[in-house]
Design an enzyme around this catalytic site. Sequence first.
Site, PDB file in Angstrom:
ATOM      1  N   ARG A  86      42.015  48.315  45.669  1.00 52.95           N
ATOM      2  CA  ARG A  86      41.018  49.276  46.140  1.00 52.95           C
ATOM      3  C   ARG A  86      41.676  50.173  47.191  1.00 52.95           C
ATOM      4  NH1 ARG A  86      37.766  47.703  49.386  1.00 52.95           N
ATOM      5  NH2 ARG A  86      38.230  45.503  49.671  1.00 52.95           N
ATOM      6  N   TYR A 112      42.383  51.013  38.471  1.00 55.31           N
ATOM      7  CA  TYR A 112      42.431  49.620  38.929  1.00 55.31           C
ATOM      8  C   TYR A 112      41.091  49.109  39.455  1.00 55.31           C
ATOM      9  CZ  TYR A 112      44.481  45.348  40.648  1.00 55.31           C
ATOM     10  OH  TYR A 112      44.800  44.032  40.818  1.00 55.31           O
ATOM     11  N   GLY A 113      40.737  47.919  39.059  1.00 52.66           N
ATOM     12  CA  GLY A 113      39.663  47.116  39.655  1.00 52.66           C
ATOM     13  C   GLY A 113      38.448  47.882  40.123  1.00 52.66           C
ATOM     14  N   GLY A 114      38.119  47.631  41.381  1.00 55.33           N
ATOM     15  CA  GLY A 114      36.905  48.205  41.956  1.00 55.33           C
ATOM     16  C   GLY A 114      36.896  49.727  41.980  1.00 55.33           C
ATOM     17  N   LYS A 120      31.905  47.166  42.720  1.00 52.16           N
ATOM     18  CA  LYS A 120      31.758  47.552  44.123  1.00 52.16           C
ATOM     19  C   LYS A 120      30.981  48.863  44.255  1.00 52.16           C
ATOM     20  CE  LYS A 120      34.351  44.099  45.481  1.00 52.16           C
ATOM     21  NZ  LYS A 120      33.768  42.942  46.153  1.00 52.16           N
ATOM     22  N   HIS A 127      27.484  41.449  49.528  1.00 51.46           N
ATOM     23  CA  HIS A 127      28.818  41.008  49.101  1.00 51.46           C
ATOM     24  C   HIS A 127      28.873  39.491  49.283  1.00 51.46           C
ATOM     25  CE1 HIS A 127      33.453  41.429  49.766  1.00 51.46           C
ATOM     26  NE2 HIS A 127      33.171  41.163  48.509  1.00 51.46           N
ATOM     27  N   SER A 139      37.096  40.314  51.753  1.00 47.41           N
ATOM     28  CA  SER A 139      37.923  40.196  50.557  1.00 47.41           C
ATOM     29  C   SER A 139      38.997  39.124  50.709  1.00 47.41           C
ATOM     30  CB  SER A 139      38.611  41.541  50.305  1.00 47.41           C
ATOM     31  OG  SER A 139      37.632  42.541  50.291  1.00 47.41           O
ATOM     32  N   CYS A 191      39.086  35.883  51.024  1.00 45.85           N
ATOM     33  CA  CYS A 191      38.934  34.839  52.062  1.00 45.85           C
ATOM     34  C   CYS A 191      38.544  33.517  51.417  1.00 45.85           C
ATOM     35  CB  CYS A 191      37.839  35.227  53.036  1.00 45.85           C
ATOM     36  SG  CYS A 191      38.436  35.895  54.577  1.00 45.85           S
ATOM     37  N   LYS A 204      36.444  33.253  48.699  1.00 45.37           N
ATOM     38  CA  LYS A 204      35.046  33.282  48.241  1.00 45.37           C
ATOM     39  C   LYS A 204      34.903  32.654  46.858  1.00 45.37           C
ATOM     40  CE  LYS A 204      32.121  36.976  48.183  1.00 45.37           C
ATOM     41  NZ  LYS A 204      32.468  38.367  47.963  1.00 45.37           N
ATOM     42  N   ASP A 248      30.790  36.938  43.905  1.00 52.26           N
ATOM     43  CA  ASP A 248      31.127  38.139  44.682  1.00 52.26           C
ATOM     44  C   ASP A 248      29.923  38.953  45.153  1.00 52.26           C
ATOM     45  OD1 ASP A 248      33.199  39.743  45.798  1.00 52.26           O
ATOM     46  OD2 ASP A 248      32.908  41.227  44.216  1.00 52.26           O
ATOM     47  N   ASN A 270      47.814  41.148  44.983  1.00 54.00           N
ATOM     48  CA  ASN A 270      46.432  41.432  44.568  1.00 54.00           C
ATOM     49  C   ASN A 270      46.294  41.341  43.043  1.00 54.00           C
ATOM     50  OD1 ASN A 270      43.722  42.110  45.185  1.00 54.00           O
ATOM     51  ND2 ASN A 270      44.083  44.252  44.632  1.00 54.00           N
ATOM     52  N   ARG A 275      45.144  40.034  39.492  1.00 55.96           N
ATOM     53  CA  ARG A 275      43.747  39.663  39.206  1.00 55.96           C
ATOM     54  C   ARG A 275      43.591  38.992  37.849  1.00 55.96           C
ATOM     55  NH1 ARG A 275      39.936  40.325  43.412  1.00 55.96           N
ATOM     56  NH2 ARG A 275      41.182  41.346  44.986  1.00 55.96           N
ATOM     57  N   ARG A 306      38.359  35.117  58.407  1.00 57.67           N
ATOM     58  CA  ARG A 306      39.617  34.383  58.563  1.00 57.67           C
ATOM     59  C   ARG A 306      40.108  34.634  59.979  1.00 57.67           C
ATOM     60  NH1 ARG A 306      44.150  33.260  54.993  1.00 57.67           N
ATOM     61  NH2 ARG A 306      42.787  33.635  53.228  1.00 57.67           N
ATOM     62  N   TYR A 327      38.978  23.847  51.088  1.00 55.05           N
ATOM     63  CA  TYR A 327      38.680  23.551  49.668  1.00 55.05           C
ATOM     64  C   TYR A 327      37.459  22.628  49.544  1.00 55.05           C
ATOM     65  CZ  TYR A 327      43.366  25.514  49.536  1.00 55.05           C
ATOM     66  OH  TYR A 327      44.462  26.318  49.731  1.00 55.05           O
ATOM     67  N   GLY A 328      37.573  21.562  48.765  1.00 60.00           N
ATOM     68  CA  GLY A 328      36.433  20.672  48.519  1.00 60.00           C
ATOM     69  C   GLY A 328      35.893  20.021  49.788  1.00 60.00           C
ATOM     70  N   GLU A 329      36.755  19.909  50.820  1.00 60.81           N
ATOM     71  CA  GLU A 329      36.311  19.291  52.081  1.00 60.81           C
ATOM     72  C   GLU A 329      35.298  20.181  52.803  1.00 60.81           C
ATOM     73  OE1 GLU A 329      37.039  16.359  52.247  1.00 60.81           O
ATOM     74  OE2 GLU A 329      39.067  16.008  51.469  1.00 60.81           O
TER      75      GLU A 329
END
Length: 610
Positions: A84, A225-227, A234, A254, A276, A278, A280, A301, A390, A392, A423, A517-519
């Site tokens: 983006r 590209y993408g978004g 987006k 978002h 973005s 992080c 998600k 997203d 980046n 995808r 973050r 993660y799972g924790e």
Amino acid sequence: MQNKSIPLEADALGAPYPVIHRRLLHWVEEVAALCQPQQIYWCDGSPAEYERLMAAMTASGAAIRLKQKSNSVLFRSHPGDVARIEDRTFISTHHRDDAGPTNNWIAPDELKRTMTGLYRGCMAGRTLYVIPFSMGPIGSPLAKIGVEITDSAYVVCNMHIMTRVGRGVIEALGADGEFVPCLHSVGAPLRPGAADIVWPCAPLEQKYISHFPEENLIWSYGSGYGGNALLGKKCFALRIASAMARREGWLAEHMLILRLISPTGKHYHIAGAFPSACGKTNLAMIQPTLPGWRAECIGDDIAWTHIGPDGRLYAINPEAGFFGVAPGTSVRSNPMAMATLRANTIFTNCALTDDGDVWWEGMSPAPAHLIDWQGRAWHPGDARPAAHPNARFTVPAVQCPVISPDWEKPEGVPLDIFIFGGRRASVMPLVIEAFDWDHGVFLAATASSETTAANVGAVGNLRRDPFAMRPFCGYNMADYFGHWLAMGDRLGDRAPRIFYVNWFRKSAAGKWLWPGYGENSRVLAWMCDRLEGRVGAQTTPIGRLPEPTDLDLNGLALPTENLHELLRVDANEWQAELSDIERHFTCFGARLPERLRQQVINLATRLNTV
Ligand code: O2Y
Ligand code: MN
């Protein structure tokens, strides 16, 4: 093509199904007259159409079939078209203040003049594809329709996965239904007889990702590209939809949506907003490590939420697929995503293995030889990454092994919890529970994160990213804060509870303090238990935090000093944070809601009275 391409001079613009929507036909005709494509093609969204387009792109060398994954391909973008581009993204309103200080602005007349000049003849030698698409299940009262015109077959195939495409949408539109016109061109006309390149696009200074929220219109030029190019995502589902949502009294966010199921079988629906890249998508597909807890994914997203007849907030995922960051995705970080990617996937800018599979940094130990994302030989130890940071994947949501059976419920799922986060290596504790709705809006409005590769720009800088919507809010962010406050007033005691998390705090030695993660399910379970009044919390100046004994850490070998540091609120650090928050709010001037100014005062008072 089976769905015959019709030359421009043919009547009815060549749609293979009846189109009775005069405004839509008129718009397609107008765009075709401006962009001068070789032919017009109306997409029907069928698997056969996808296969034909992919076959053509494979034959031209734009797509590489993967031997190890059924019906999957790899694309390599132009090296200058990899993410983006926020600097080239515009919110074009009549008054500059209505776009606000977090958006780039150009007046509509000027922007349209410039872009009309670029669009003139821009599809020469190419096909103009008309993509009718629905964001949300077709026919859902919460769904909205868009029509994208593009000259990129790559975009068509991605839109097949990310949205619901085809004649069902045209039927739902009828003669005069509302749709958002989304015009896209890669900005690379083909002279007669000239050979195409594998990833056509325009130079950076000609790229424009433009939004006209006052007329629900999107114009994108120059990027494939993408978004920047998949305009349902987006551009529509966040920037235009957020402006629609403000006018219509709902929220376009978002956010991931997940359902957490307790050991007693109770469902908790959680919507989480993170900047973005992080984690998600990882959280959306979490595999809880806490015994007895389970999770289902509803979206990774975007969430559209409306107040339902019972006064609660209901959320749908308007998308139909995942457009996720590949690097860092592994069996450890996101086993469900890895399983989702087993087939029917479009990979972009990943590395290619010798046996015809994809690879990226963080997936597994690097093979001895790869072809990198730019098509060059690559070996472990080379200074550059094999996959673009980046890179995808585009994959149907339905392939996710933990997709919720209710992910396409037309009325959505009732939300219990909002989570915001970012973050941060320091300052922000593992989790904060807001004192109340206004405090939650304050936490979200001041959310901050260290930047990543999802956007073009420097990596690792700290930036305030309110509600993780900084790049995606289609109007003045101060008014957006006001809209959230007003939604809270309407929801009253049925409002979801608000929390703030930071999975990324580091020790003084630079080591992650929390395994993630799972924790992370341990933190989610604490939130659910807070809703039920089953678990305690300590009140601190910045919000409610768990006491160390309030988190269920059974079976997790977390050093005591880590836990202490994860939950530490440092008064000096927070004084500095307060000053930074005040600076951040200054840019909104008089438009900042008084209730958020009050939150700054409240925080200062609480910090000064400890
Ligand atoms: O749109 C792009 O080109 C990459 S950024 C992205 C893609 C999928 C989901 N979220 C994001 C984001 O930046 O938030
Ligand atoms: Mn996103």
